[in-house]
Design a protein around this motif. Structure first.
Motif, PDB file in Angstrom:
ATOM      1  N   ARG A  75      43.661 -21.409  54.254  1.00 19.16           N
ATOM      2  CA  ARG A  75      44.175 -21.676  52.924  1.00 19.16           C
ATOM      3  C   ARG A  75      45.486 -22.438  53.032  1.00 19.16           C
ATOM      4  O   ARG A  75      46.175 -22.362  54.057  1.00 19.16           O
ATOM      5  N   GLU A  76      45.815 -23.156  51.966  1.00 22.53           N
ATOM      6  CA  GLU A  76      47.089 -23.879  51.935  1.00 22.53           C
ATOM      7  C   GLU A  76      48.220 -22.887  51.717  1.00 22.53           C
ATOM      8  O   GLU A  76      48.086 -21.930  50.946  1.00 22.53           O
ATOM      9  N   VAL A  77      49.331 -23.106  52.414  1.00 20.05           N
ATOM     10  CA  VAL A  77      50.494 -22.233  52.270  1.00 20.05           C
ATOM     11  C   VAL A  77      51.201 -22.596  50.966  1.00 20.05           C
ATOM     12  O   VAL A  77      51.622 -23.742  50.792  1.00 20.05           O
ATOM     13  N   PRO A  78      51.341 -21.651  50.044  1.00 16.04           N
ATOM     14  CA  PRO A  78      51.988 -21.978  48.762  1.00 16.04           C
ATOM     15  C   PRO A  78      53.473 -22.251  48.942  1.00 16.04           C
ATOM     16  O   PRO A  78      54.136 -21.671  49.800  1.00 16.04           O
ATOM     17  N   ASP A  79      53.989 -23.173  48.121  1.00 16.69           N
ATOM     18  CA  ASP A  79      55.431 -23.465  48.069  1.00 16.69           C
ATOM     19  C   ASP A  79      55.977 -23.958  49.409  1.00 16.69           C
ATOM     20  O   ASP A  79      57.133 -23.703  49.754  1.00 16.69           O
ATOM     21  N   ARG A  80      55.155 -24.633  50.165  1.00 17.76           N
ATOM     22  CA  ARG A  80      55.632 -25.196  51.427  1.00 17.76           C
ATOM     23  C   ARG A  80      55.014 -26.568  51.617  1.00 17.76           C
ATOM     24  O   ARG A  80      53.821 -26.754  51.398  1.00 17.76           O
ATOM     25  N   GLY A  81      55.806 -27.510  52.047  1.00 18.79           N
ATOM     26  CA  GLY A  81      55.301 -28.848  52.286  1.00 18.79           C
ATOM     27  C   GLY A  81      55.299 -29.704  51.033  1.00 18.79           C
ATOM     28  O   GLY A  81      55.819 -29.329  49.982  1.00 18.79           O
ATOM     29  N   THR A  82      54.703 -30.868  51.178  1.00 15.18           N
ATOM     30  CA  THR A  82      54.622 -31.832  50.083  1.00 15.18           C
ATOM     31  C   THR A  82      53.186 -32.297  49.949  1.00 15.18           C
ATOM     32  O   THR A  82      52.304 -31.846  50.683  1.00 15.18           O
ATOM     33  N   GLY A  83      52.959 -33.198  49.001  1.00 16.51           N
ATOM     34  CA  GLY A  83      51.622 -33.746  48.838  1.00 16.51           C
ATOM     35  C   GLY A  83      51.131 -34.475  50.070  1.00 16.51           C
ATOM     36  O   GLY A  83      49.936 -34.525  50.350  1.00 16.51           O
ATOM     37  N   ARG A  84      52.061 -35.051  50.819  1.00 20.93           N
ATOM     38  CA  ARG A  84      51.688 -35.796  52.021  1.00 20.93           C
ATOM     39  C   ARG A  84      51.601 -34.899  53.256  1.00 20.93           C
ATOM     40  O   ARG A  84      50.877 -35.196  54.193  1.00 20.93           O
ATOM     41  N   GLU A  85      52.330 -33.802  53.248  1.00 17.74           N
ATOM     42  CA  GLU A  85      52.389 -32.939  54.430  1.00 17.74           C
ATOM     43  C   GLU A  85      52.115 -31.503  54.002  1.00 17.74           C
ATOM     44  O   GLU A  85      53.030 -30.736  53.711  1.00 17.74           O
ATOM     45  N   ARG A  86      50.840 -31.154  53.923  1.00 16.85           N
ATOM     46  CA  ARG A  86      50.444 -29.827  53.479  1.00 16.85           C
ATOM     47  C   ARG A  86      50.379 -28.873  54.677  1.00 16.85           C
ATOM     48  O   ARG A  86      49.958 -29.253  55.761  1.00 16.85           O
ATOM     49  N   TRP A  87      50.791 -27.629  54.440  1.00 22.16           N
ATOM     50  CA  TRP A  87      50.751 -26.601  55.470  1.00 22.16           C
ATOM     51  C   TRP A  87      49.549 -25.696  55.237  1.00 22.16           C
ATOM     52  O   TRP A  87      49.224 -25.346  54.097  1.00 22.16           O
ATOM     53  N   TRP A  88      48.904 -25.312  56.349  1.00 19.20           N
ATOM     54  CA  TRP A  88      47.702 -24.491  56.283  1.00 19.20           C
ATOM     55  C   TRP A  88      47.872 -23.249  57.145  1.00 19.20           C
ATOM     56  O   TRP A  88      48.525 -23.284  58.183  1.00 19.20           O
ATOM     57  N   GLU A  89      47.261 -22.155  56.697  1.00 19.77           N
ATOM     58  CA  GLU A  89      47.315 -20.909  57.448  1.00 19.77           C
ATOM     59  C   GLU A  89      45.961 -20.208  57.414  1.00 19.77           C
ATOM     60  O   GLU A  89      45.121 -20.507  56.562  1.00 19.77           O
ATOM     61  N   ARG A  90      45.784 -19.294  58.358  1.00 16.31           N
ATOM     62  CA  ARG A  90      44.600 -18.447  58.352  1.00 16.31           C
ATOM     63  C   ARG A  90      44.943 -17.163  57.635  1.00 16.31           C
ATOM     64  O   ARG A  90      45.927 -16.519  57.977  1.00 16.31           O
ATOM     65  N   PRO A  91      44.178 -16.782  56.601  1.00 12.33           N
ATOM     66  CA  PRO A  91      44.492 -15.542  55.887  1.00 12.33           C
ATOM     67  C   PRO A  91      44.468 -14.353  56.841  1.00 12.33           C
ATOM     68  O   PRO A  91      43.655 -14.315  57.778  1.00 12.33           O
ATOM     69  N   PRO A  92      45.343 -13.380  56.647  1.00 17.15           N
ATOM     70  CA  PRO A  92      45.337 -12.205  57.514  1.00 17.15           C
ATOM     71  C   PRO A  92      44.087 -11.364  57.301  1.00 17.15           C
ATOM     72  O   PRO A  92      43.441 -11.452  56.257  1.00 17.15           O
TER      73      PRO A  92
END
Length: 204
Positions: A75-92
């Motif tokens: 899932r995308e990490v909320p409130d982090r990064g920009t439209g060009r540089e999105r952060w992604w994480e694996r849900p716990p």
């Protein structure tokens, strides 16, 4: 796949997501397995940081990230990064690659086999790399803290199941207490448990 929560663990230990055929098929690609494991082991990443780790272009990693996200594997990490540089994480939470319903169909079985094969190949490669470089690259403190141990006992299936549950209770406790720990001297640590019966008719 963090790595110690994505393996096929005894379901009695905690709630676990069992991947359906669609999710298994989405994950059944070498690069996607690597991305999934990197997010599990090292935390949130961008397409660019994953590209640097994997030796791929950010366009390739972006494509695979979207495929994984489509099935809620990441899932995308909320409130982090920009439209060009999105952060992604694996849900716990725990994830099981073994789904009896998926294994009952040729497509599901094939996807499961690819995921398991790629995951364990990466796992074995990490261990081989550590063994090849530890004496030169690791401090004495980390070498002393590392344990690589093998033992053999004669057990019934019930006893093996009980042992699996005891070990995973301990692992779960450590993961829950230290999953997000930060600070000096803190590193990602792979916690591996391999418990399986041996074929007495074979030597290896």
């Amino acid at each position: 796949m963090d790595a110690n929560e994505t393996e096929n663990r005894p379901p009695q230990t905690r709630e676990m997501r069992v991947l359906d055929t669609g999710a298994l098929k989405a994950l059944a690609h070498p690069v996607r397995v690597e991305i999934y494991d990197i997010l599990s082991s090292f935390g949130a990443q961008t397409a660019s940081s994953l590209a640097a780790r994997l030796g791929e272009s950010s366009g390739v990693t972006s494509y695979h990230l979207r495929a994984l996200a489509k099935h809620d594997l990441i899932r995308e990490v909320p409130d982090r990064g920009t439209g060009r540089e999105r952060w992604w994480e694996r849900p716990p939470g725990g994830v099981s690659f073994t789904n009896p319903d998926a294994m009952s169909t040729p497509a599901g079985k094939a996807a499961s086999q690819v995921v398991m094969s790629e995951y364990y190949e990466r796992r074995h490669r990490q261990l081989r790399d550590f063994l090849a470089t530890a004496l030169d690259n690791e401090t004495e403190e980390w070498q002393d803290a590392t344990m690589l141990s093998t033992a053999t006992a004669r057990l019934t299936a019930t006893q093996l199941h009980e042992l699996s549950e005891k070990i995973m209770e301990l692992v779960d406790e450590v993961v829950d207490n230290y999953r997000d720990q930060q600070g000096e001297g803190v590193r990602p640590v792979s916690i591996r448990t391999d418990l399986f019966p041996l074929d007495e008719g074979r030597s290896s």
